[in-house]
Scaffold this motif. Structure first.
Motif, PDB file in Angstrom:
ATOM      1  N   ILE A  50       0.848  -1.200   0.000  1.00  0.00           N
ATOM      2  CA  ILE A  50       0.000   0.000   0.000  1.00  0.00           C
ATOM      3  C   ILE A  50       0.883   1.250   0.000  1.00  0.00           C
ATOM      4  O   ILE A  50       0.536   2.254  -0.591  1.00  0.00           O
ATOM      5  CB  ILE A  50      -0.921   0.003   1.242  1.00  0.00           C
ATOM      6  CG1 ILE A  50      -1.838  -1.209   1.240  1.00  0.00           C
ATOM      7  CG2 ILE A  50      -1.699   1.298   1.352  1.00  0.00           C
ATOM      8  CD1 ILE A  50      -3.078  -1.068   0.419  1.00  0.00           C
ATOM      9  N   ALA A  70      -0.119  -4.032  -4.629  1.00  0.00           N
ATOM     10  CA  ALA A  70      -0.840  -4.545  -3.461  1.00  0.00           C
ATOM     11  C   ALA A  70      -1.672  -5.790  -3.792  1.00  0.00           C
ATOM     12  O   ALA A  70      -1.682  -6.756  -3.031  1.00  0.00           O
ATOM     13  CB  ALA A  70      -1.747  -3.446  -2.898  1.00  0.00           C
ATOM     14  N   TRP A  71      -2.357  -5.773  -4.954  1.00  0.00           N
ATOM     15  CA  TRP A  71      -3.236  -6.906  -5.257  1.00  0.00           C
ATOM     16  C   TRP A  71      -2.439  -8.163  -5.581  1.00  0.00           C
ATOM     17  O   TRP A  71      -2.903  -9.271  -5.342  1.00  0.00           O
ATOM     18  CB  TRP A  71      -4.223  -6.556  -6.368  1.00  0.00           C
ATOM     19  CG  TRP A  71      -3.610  -5.949  -7.586  1.00  0.00           C
ATOM     20  CD1 TRP A  71      -3.142  -6.598  -8.688  1.00  0.00           C
ATOM     21  CD2 TRP A  71      -3.405  -4.551  -7.830  1.00  0.00           C
ATOM     22  NE1 TRP A  71      -2.646  -5.704  -9.590  1.00  0.00           N
ATOM     23  CE2 TRP A  71      -2.794  -4.440  -9.115  1.00  0.00           C
ATOM     24  CE3 TRP A  71      -3.674  -3.387  -7.116  1.00  0.00           C
ATOM     25  CZ2 TRP A  71      -2.458  -3.210  -9.682  1.00  0.00           C
ATOM     26  CZ3 TRP A  71      -3.337  -2.166  -7.685  1.00  0.00           C
ATOM     27  CH2 TRP A  71      -2.735  -2.080  -8.941  1.00  0.00           C
ATOM     28  N   SER A  74      -1.441  -9.583  -2.125  1.00  0.00           N
ATOM     29  CA  SER A  74      -2.582 -10.287  -1.521  1.00  0.00           C
ATOM     30  C   SER A  74      -2.789 -11.624  -2.205  1.00  0.00           C
ATOM     31  O   SER A  74      -3.101 -12.622  -1.554  1.00  0.00           O
ATOM     32  CB  SER A  74      -3.856  -9.443  -1.639  1.00  0.00           C
ATOM     33  OG  SER A  74      -3.667  -8.199  -1.015  1.00  0.00           O
ATOM     34  N   GLN A  86     -12.005  -1.569   7.990  1.00  0.00           N
ATOM     35  CA  GLN A  86     -12.159  -1.358   6.547  1.00  0.00           C
ATOM     36  C   GLN A  86     -12.928  -2.472   5.846  1.00  0.00           C
ATOM     37  O   GLN A  86     -12.513  -2.965   4.798  1.00  0.00           O
ATOM     38  CB  GLN A  86     -10.804  -1.138   5.877  1.00  0.00           C
ATOM     39  CG  GLN A  86     -10.120   0.117   6.394  1.00  0.00           C
ATOM     40  CD  GLN A  86      -8.887   0.466   5.580  1.00  0.00           C
ATOM     41  OE1 GLN A  86      -8.774   0.150   4.410  1.00  0.00           O
ATOM     42  NE2 GLN A  86      -7.944   1.158   6.216  1.00  0.00           N
ATOM     43  N   PHE A  88     -16.316  -3.604   3.684  1.00  0.00           N
ATOM     44  CA  PHE A  88     -17.056  -2.896   2.642  1.00  0.00           C
ATOM     45  C   PHE A  88     -18.451  -2.600   3.192  1.00  0.00           C
ATOM     46  O   PHE A  88     -19.302  -3.491   3.237  1.00  0.00           O
ATOM     47  CB  PHE A  88     -17.138  -3.731   1.370  1.00  0.00           C
ATOM     48  CG  PHE A  88     -15.782  -4.080   0.806  1.00  0.00           C
ATOM     49  CD1 PHE A  88     -14.983  -3.101   0.231  1.00  0.00           C
ATOM     50  CD2 PHE A  88     -15.302  -5.374   0.873  1.00  0.00           C
ATOM     51  CE1 PHE A  88     -13.727  -3.409  -0.278  1.00  0.00           C
ATOM     52  CE2 PHE A  88     -14.051  -5.693   0.371  1.00  0.00           C
ATOM     53  CZ  PHE A  88     -13.260  -4.708  -0.207  1.00  0.00           C
ATOM     54  N   ARG A 146     -12.839 -12.165   6.436  1.00  0.00           N
ATOM     55  CA  ARG A 146     -12.611 -11.840   5.027  1.00  0.00           C
ATOM     56  C   ARG A 146     -11.189 -12.216   4.621  1.00  0.00           C
ATOM     57  O   ARG A 146     -10.969 -12.818   3.568  1.00  0.00           O
ATOM     58  CB  ARG A 146     -12.848 -10.340   4.828  1.00  0.00           C
ATOM     59  CG  ARG A 146     -12.688  -9.865   3.405  1.00  0.00           C
ATOM     60  CD  ARG A 146     -12.965  -8.385   3.287  1.00  0.00           C
ATOM     61  NE  ARG A 146     -11.970  -7.588   4.003  1.00  0.00           N
ATOM     62  CZ  ARG A 146     -12.036  -6.257   4.127  1.00  0.00           C
ATOM     63  NH1 ARG A 146     -13.051  -5.591   3.611  1.00  0.00           N
ATOM     64  NH2 ARG A 146     -11.106  -5.606   4.787  1.00  0.00           N
TER      65      ARG A 146
ATOM     66  N   SER B 174     -14.406   1.032  -1.038  1.00  0.00           N
ATOM     67  CA  SER B 174     -13.069   1.351  -0.557  1.00  0.00           C
ATOM     68  C   SER B 174     -12.011   0.780  -1.498  1.00  0.00           C
ATOM     69  O   SER B 174     -11.869  -0.434  -1.621  1.00  0.00           O
ATOM     70  CB  SER B 174     -12.864   0.781   0.852  1.00  0.00           C
ATOM     71  OG  SER B 174     -11.484   0.791   1.166  1.00  0.00           O
ATOM     72  N   ARG B 176      -8.808   1.007  -1.193  1.00  0.00           N
ATOM     73  CA  ARG B 176      -7.718   0.426  -0.428  1.00  0.00           C
ATOM     74  C   ARG B 176      -8.052  -0.985   0.047  1.00  0.00           C
ATOM     75  O   ARG B 176      -7.283  -1.925  -0.147  1.00  0.00           O
ATOM     76  CB  ARG B 176      -7.488   1.351   0.757  1.00  0.00           C
ATOM     77  CG  ARG B 176      -6.269   1.119   1.549  1.00  0.00           C
ATOM     78  CD  ARG B 176      -6.461   1.979   2.799  1.00  0.00           C
ATOM     79  NE  ARG B 176      -5.395   1.792   3.738  1.00  0.00           N
ATOM     80  CZ  ARG B 176      -4.313   2.560   3.777  1.00  0.00           C
ATOM     81  NH1 ARG B 176      -4.184   3.547   2.951  1.00  0.00           N
ATOM     82  NH2 ARG B 176      -3.391   2.327   4.667  1.00  0.00           N
ATOM     83  N   ALA B 177      -9.234  -1.130   0.650  1.00  0.00           N
ATOM     84  CA  ALA B 177      -9.621  -2.458   1.131  1.00  0.00           C
ATOM     85  C   ALA B 177      -9.756  -3.422  -0.041  1.00  0.00           C
ATOM     86  O   ALA B 177      -9.445  -4.611   0.095  1.00  0.00           O
ATOM     87  CB  ALA B 177     -10.931  -2.374   1.911  1.00  0.00           C
ATOM     88  N   SER B 178     -10.174  -2.925  -1.202  1.00  0.00           N
ATOM     89  CA  SER B 178     -10.336  -3.838  -2.324  1.00  0.00           C
ATOM     90  C   SER B 178      -8.975  -4.340  -2.805  1.00  0.00           C
ATOM     91  O   SER B 178      -8.841  -5.494  -3.201  1.00  0.00           O
ATOM     92  CB  SER B 178     -11.138  -3.182  -3.448  1.00  0.00           C
ATOM     93  OG  SER B 178     -10.399  -2.144  -4.036  1.00  0.00           O
ATOM     94  N   MET B 179      -7.953  -3.482  -2.735  1.00  0.00           N
ATOM     95  CA  MET B 179      -6.609  -3.957  -3.099  1.00  0.00           C
ATOM     96  C   MET B 179      -6.142  -5.024  -2.119  1.00  0.00           C
ATOM     97  O   MET B 179      -5.476  -5.984  -2.485  1.00  0.00           O
ATOM     98  CB  MET B 179      -5.612  -2.796  -3.102  1.00  0.00           C
ATOM     99  CG  MET B 179      -5.872  -1.792  -4.193  1.00  0.00           C
ATOM    100  SD  MET B 179      -4.468  -0.698  -4.487  1.00  0.00           S
ATOM    101  CE  MET B 179      -4.433   0.287  -3.037  1.00  0.00           C
ATOM    102  N   LEU B 180      -6.516  -4.843  -0.837  1.00  0.00           N
ATOM    103  CA  LEU B 180      -6.076  -5.799   0.186  1.00  0.00           C
ATOM    104  C   LEU B 180      -6.727  -7.170   0.012  1.00  0.00           C
ATOM    105  O   LEU B 180      -6.194  -8.168   0.470  1.00  0.00           O
ATOM    106  CB  LEU B 180      -6.363  -5.259   1.596  1.00  0.00           C
ATOM    107  CG  LEU B 180      -5.482  -4.085   2.042  1.00  0.00           C
ATOM    108  CD1 LEU B 180      -5.894  -3.601   3.423  1.00  0.00           C
ATOM    109  CD2 LEU B 180      -4.008  -4.473   2.032  1.00  0.00           C
TER     110      LEU B 180
END
Ligand SMILES: Nc1ncnc2c1ncn2[C@@H]1O[C@H](COP(=O)(O)OP(=O)(O)O)[C@@H](O)[C@H]1O
Ligand SMILES: [Mg+2]
Lengths: 237, 296
Positions: A50, A70-71, A74, A86, A88, A146, B174, B176-180
């Protein structure tokens, strides 16, 4: 498994990490404790891709992470449960969990939905509810669930106890202990040093962007300096 | 007669929906207004026109228009927004850069069309009028309604029922959260801009057919209505944009039918203000305006 060497991170002018080295071995729970603003979140965000480091290296199972997106990180199973949950908010609990499985890519699911539900039964009860309508503790459980859906090989937890009532913290940490007993590799960030040292095998103490102390958690918990600085009062029990 | 006007209003509203749903979709995902959306809409009309003029069937014109407009919108996102979003002042910058993109596109079509008003060949859509229950519906109106309904339904299914749509909504919530969780937001942006552009392009073709008038300024009033619709429907809300589009379509046809001409636009916007008095966040809006800033 995770090797961080001389990591430096700057945010336009502010230096958040000044050369941090840290290791997490397979099957270990490692705690990273330290006061607000020490750079703990910056460190996990650098691991997750990030924020990008200005110097130093991060390697996961020998593969460099510090220039990956970042993706992609993950997708390799390095999964972060971010500070402040965080989730959704406008998606349902189930949709949040399904999204966690995006990180699987080709890897096979190690932790099926049933097991996440067994760990946090409330997520089954609230399956169709919007995540934004959950309480803070439930959102924390959802955020952990999650990440589990993505079958983490390394789980990064950023202050899972933040803002939660003691009863809820106990529930969350009971679940983390279960994960530990199953052999999950965890890097746990906490301001609550008592909790973190209790759960972890080893710990690092971060202050103003530097590791000031590290060692076995038991030894740190017994250290008089650590106790007076980070545990505030004498640890109970 | 009222029923006939309401029917006409639904048809007009359906076309507005094609325009505004895409406009609001990208606003929802990136919190940026694409002021080139009117130019993308116009591009659809031109592409369909030149396809038909070159001898292609109308359906091919439709497909070509949707694809060209979709790709154009994707390009606008990459060129105008992608770098800008990393800066602190993206909202304002995006207004200027997309306005600029809109002007480039308008100038392009002005040059291609040599500032002429273009018209589809006479029998592009056969003039057929159906009558039932005392109502008159033209083949073109039926086509417009059918296209609007079909496209909006497919899009709703896509957004709310598919795994990919779930990712779109996650990025909306979000980035950022989606990248995580392993989502590449850039892929989602490409996709949503494509959809948004393709919907606008389809709307452009329908409007070009309905008024049999294609020119390089035709996108402007729609951009204006697009703003009004997303404000009325609720910023970022797809169902809200849909509902607001239908309301606008009906208010417009009713006011054309029953009010002195020239008052239509004023009347539409007055209706918007009235509704906003009661529902300041729009029909389906959830957030206060203040919380929109800085969410990315
Ligand atoms: N996005 C950011 N922009 C600028 N400064 C930041 C940003 N995030 C964190 N910082 C600064 O970096 C330092 C470390 O912050 P952080 O990593 O969040 O600490 P911790 O998680 O230990 O509380 C702090 O001084 C903080 O103010
Ligand atoms: Mg932090």
């Amino acid at each position: 498994m995770l090797e961080i060497r001389d990591l430096q991170v700057h945010y336009n002018g502010i230096t958040a990490l000044r050369g941090v080295s840290l290791d997490v071995n397979q099957g270990e729970v490692v705690a990273l404790i330290g006061p607000n603003g020490a750079g703990k979140s910056t460190l996990v965000n650098a691991v997750s891709g990030i924020v990008s480091p200005s110097a130093g290296t991060i390697a996961f199972e020998g593969k460099p992470l510090h220039s990956s997106r970042a993706w992609t990180i993950s997708g390799m199973g390095v999964l972060q449960v971010p500070e402040g949950r965080q989730v959704f908010p406008q998606l349902t609990v189930t949709e949040n969990l399904q999204l966690g499985a995006t990180a699987l890519r080709g890897r096979k699911a190690g932790i099926p939905l049933d097991e996440v539900h067994a760990l946090f039964p409330i997520l089954r009860e609230r399956a169709e509810q919007l995540a934004g309508s959950l309480s803070g503790g439930q959102q924390q459980m959802l955020a952990i669930g999650r990440a589990l859906m993505g079958s983490p090989r390394l789980l990064l937890l950023d202050e899972p106890s933040l803002g939660l009532a003691p009863v809820i913290i106990a529930q969350v940490f009971a679940a983390l202990r279960t994960l530990k007993e199953r052999g999950m590799t965890i890097l746990l960030i906490e301001q609550n040093a008592t909790l973190a040292l209790d759960l972890s095998d080893r710990a690092y103490i971060l202050e103003q962007g530097r590791v000031v102390m590290s060692g076995a958690s038991k030894a740190l918990a017994a250290d008089a300096d650590v106790v007076s600085h980070y545990l505030g009062v004498t640890p109970e029990g | 007669m009222l029923l006939q006007q309401l029917l006409n209003g639904v048809v007009v509203g359906g076309v507005y929906a094609l325009f505004a749903v895409g406009f609001n979709l990208v606003f929802g995902v990136q919190r940026l207004l694409n002021l080139a959306h009117g130019a993308v809409f116009m591009t659809g009309a031109f592409v369909a026109y030149y396809t038909v003029r070159a001898g292609g069937p109308l359906i091919l014109g439709f497909v070509a228009a949707a694809v060209a407009s979709g790709v154009l919108a994707m390009i606008i996102e990459v060129v105008c927004f992608r770098r800008l979003r990393k800066s602190g002042d993206a909202e304002f910058g995006a207004i200027i850069s997309s306005m600029g993109a809109g002007m480039v596109i308008m100038t392009f079509w002005q040059w291609v069309s040599q500032t002429q008003v273009l018209r589809f060949p006479f029998d592009t859509v056969p003039v057929v009028i159906y009558r039932f229950w005392g109502l008159r519906v033209s083949l073109l109106q039926l086509m417009m309604a059918a296209a609007a309904i079909a496209i909006v339904l497919v899009m709703a299914w896509f957004i709310y029922r598919t795994a990919f749509g779930r990712q779109v909504r996650a990025v909306t919530d979000s980035e950022r959260a989606s990248m995580l969780v392993g989502i590449n937001p850039n892929r989602i942006y490409n996709l949503t801009y494509f959809i948004s552009g393709a919907l606008a392009g389809a709307a452009g073709v329908l409007v070009g057919l309905a008024f049999n008038n294609i020119n390089f300024t035709m996108g402007e009033p729609y951009l204006m209505f697009g703003f009004a619709i997303i404000i009325l429907g609720g910023l970022g809300s797809i169902p809200g944009a849909l509902m607001a589009s239908l309301i606008f379509g009906m208010v417009q046809t009713l006011s054309i039918a029953y009010l002195p001409s020239g008052l239509t636009t004023a009347f539409i916007f007055s209706a918007m203000f009235l509704i906003l008095l009661v529902r300041p966040n729009g029909l389906m809006g959830r957030e206060e305006a203040g919380s929109l800033r800085g969410r990315r």
